[in-house]
Design an enzyme around this catalytic site. Structure first.
Site, PDB file in Angstrom:
ATOM      1  N   ASN A 218       8.478  -7.760   5.641  1.00  0.00           N
ATOM      2  CA  ASN A 218       8.171  -8.641   4.508  1.00  0.00           C
ATOM      3  C   ASN A 218       7.773  -7.791   3.300  1.00  0.00           C
ATOM      4  OD1 ASN A 218       5.217  -8.175   4.761  1.00  0.00           O
ATOM      5  ND2 ASN A 218       5.480  -9.307   6.674  1.00  0.00           N
ATOM      6  N   PRO A 219       7.890  -8.345   2.100  1.00  0.00           N
ATOM      7  CA  PRO A 219       7.591  -7.564   0.893  1.00  0.00           C
ATOM      8  C   PRO A 219       6.169  -6.993   0.853  1.00  0.00           C
ATOM      9  CG  PRO A 219       8.825  -9.516   0.304  1.00  0.00           C
ATOM     10  CD  PRO A 219       8.480  -9.663   1.752  1.00  0.00           C
ATOM     11  N   TYR A 220       5.215  -7.708   1.422  1.00  0.00           N
ATOM     12  CA  TYR A 220       3.845  -7.183   1.465  1.00  0.00           C
ATOM     13  C   TYR A 220       3.805  -5.861   2.228  1.00  0.00           C
ATOM     14  CZ  TYR A 220      -1.040  -6.748   2.953  1.00  0.00           C
ATOM     15  OH  TYR A 220      -2.298  -6.272   3.235  1.00  0.00           O
ATOM     16  N   GLY A 221       4.347  -5.852   3.433  1.00  0.00           N
ATOM     17  CA  GLY A 221       4.371  -4.635   4.236  1.00  0.00           C
ATOM     18  C   GLY A 221       5.212  -3.541   3.602  1.00  0.00           C
ATOM     19  N   LYS A 224       3.306  -1.951   0.635  1.00  0.00           N
ATOM     20  CA  LYS A 224       2.241  -1.072   1.129  1.00  0.00           C
ATOM     21  C   LYS A 224       2.810   0.239   1.670  1.00  0.00           C
ATOM     22  CE  LYS A 224      -1.885  -3.075   0.760  1.00  0.00           C
ATOM     23  NZ  LYS A 224      -3.068  -2.418   0.187  1.00  0.00           N
TER      24      LYS A 224
END
Length: 411
Positions: A218-221, A224
């Site tokens: 996902n874009p969050y991971g 990061k």
């Protein structure tokens, strides 16, 4: 005719004398003004000299100079849930703390609590700023002497990241670059970076170690991981001390009830499951929505490793103490035990003593079935281990704060 000519000739000296008198008056007037200006400057200079000789006068902020025995830590996102708890611990440990936050997700109320607990103006300061503003970031680093940076500031909701990915790449990856460049330009040598288990994606093997391949889904991971890669690449040609903490699902709050989690109402849909449970228990929402019951787990719901915020902050403090120049330390921060969402809901019901209605829905985009850590490396190298591992107890502590702060911090 002769008389007329003589009269004209005689009038010339009178006009000349008149002009000379005017010039003399102007000259005296200018001299008087110049004298007054010089006198004022002299008096101001004298006052400054006298003030500087006074023992109570300081031309520098205590935050702009290093003090032996005092570590000055910049806490980005220090008005947020985890950042404010970290700031509290640092202040309790007698560190000097500068909080930088744009309050888009943080709470000014949390900062006010910290200011009331630590009223010494030389120990804590708050700066309202956006890390995406390069000029503002450079100004902050120019006017302060930081010994270390704890970089928490980030948007952090998996579901939201799939709906607005560009916001996540900008807020996490780009803003981390801003911080890193400022640290390099101003000689700040220690970075404790707040990362996430979301960088691992959905590993085939459990538990997750620091050597588990990072394949975020996902874009969050992804954002990061990109930030991590930047930090690691930069560190190869610098003497910076770097600690990257990949932590799992955070719960709980300050055991003494001073701080808690207060997400903005519009973000409740994307928030942590603990927040949703408490909202359901308080009657803010009609019930709890559990997304996904067909995962390949024992009861069909997602399995997560829930880490108490007090333990998480302790890991950051230990990381700060063990950071070494020209070294990158990477650690998982978790309990090492996975709990299903159904187990979590039952623990929340017991903690709140509320009859929470549960609605089971389809999966949320970007979620993964099972994630829990192997925390043996951080125990071995930093002597850290999770202490608050009773899920129901952590939820009870958080619930006490929620009940007494139904409107969050009230701002």
């Amino acid at each position: 005719m002769l008389n007329y000519s003589r009269n004209r000739a005689q009038s010339k000296p009178n006009r000349s004398l008149s002009l000379e008198a005017m010039d003399l008056a102007d000259s005296k007037r200018k001299n008087n003004v110049s004298g007054k200006v010089l006198l004022s400057i002299s008096l101001i200079t004298l006052c400054i000299i006298i003030l500087k000789q006074s023992p109570n006068f300081s031309s520098h902020s205590p935050f702009s100079q290093r003090q032996p025995g005092v570590t000055h830590v910049l806490v980005t996102g220090g008005a947020g849930y985890i950042g404010s708890h970290a700031a509290l611990r640092l202040l309790k440990d007698s560190h000097r703390v500068t909080i930088v936050d744009n309050l888009s997700r943080g709470n000014l109320g949390a900062v006010k609590v910290l200011q009331q607990l630590f009223p010494d103006p030389a120990q804590l300061q708050f700066i309202y700023a956006d890390l995406g503003d390069a000029k503002a970031v450079n100004k902050i680093f120019s006017k302060n002497e930081f010994d270390a940076v704890m970089h928490f500031a980030a948007v952090a909701y998996v579901g939201e990241s799939t709906l607005d990915p560009l916001r996540y790449y900008h807020n996490i990856t780009s803003n981390t670059l801003m911080v890193l460049k400022a640290m390099a330009a101003h000689g700040v040598k220690t970075l404790i970076y707040s990362s996430t288990c979301a960088t691992y994606g959905e590993p085939k093997k459990m538990p997750i170690t620091e050597e588990t391949p990072q394949v975020p889904i996902n874009p969050y991971g992804k954002a990061k991981k990109m930030a991590e890669d930047m930090i690691i690449d930069f560190s190869k040609n610098s003497d910076m001390a770097v600690m990257i903490l990949r932590y799992f699902n955070v719960i709980g709050s300050d055991p003494e009830g001073r701080l808690g989690e207060a997400p903005r109402p519009e973000l409740r849909e994307h928030g942590r499951i603990s927040g949703a449970c408490f909202d359901a228990a308080l009657g803010v929402i009609p019930g709890l929505k559990v997304k996904g019951t067909d995962y390949k787990t024992a009861d069909g719901t997602c399995v997560r490793d829930y880490i108490d915020v007090t333990d998480l902050v302790d890991a950051h403090v230990k990381a700060l103490a063990h950071a070494k120049p020209k070294n990158v330390g990477i650690y998982n921060v978790g309990t090492g035990k996975g709990r299903s969402v159904k187990e979590f809901v039952e623990a929340c019901k017991k903690a709140t003593m509320a009859d929470i209605k549960v609605e089971y829905l389809e999966r949320r985009p970007g979620d993964y079935a099972e994630v829990y850590s192997d925390p043996s490396k951080i125990l071995r190298e930093l002597n850290w281990i999770a202490k608050y591992t009773d899920l129901q107890e952590s939820l009870q502590i958080a619930w006490r704060w929620q009940k007494s702060h139904r409107n969050g911090y009230g701002n």
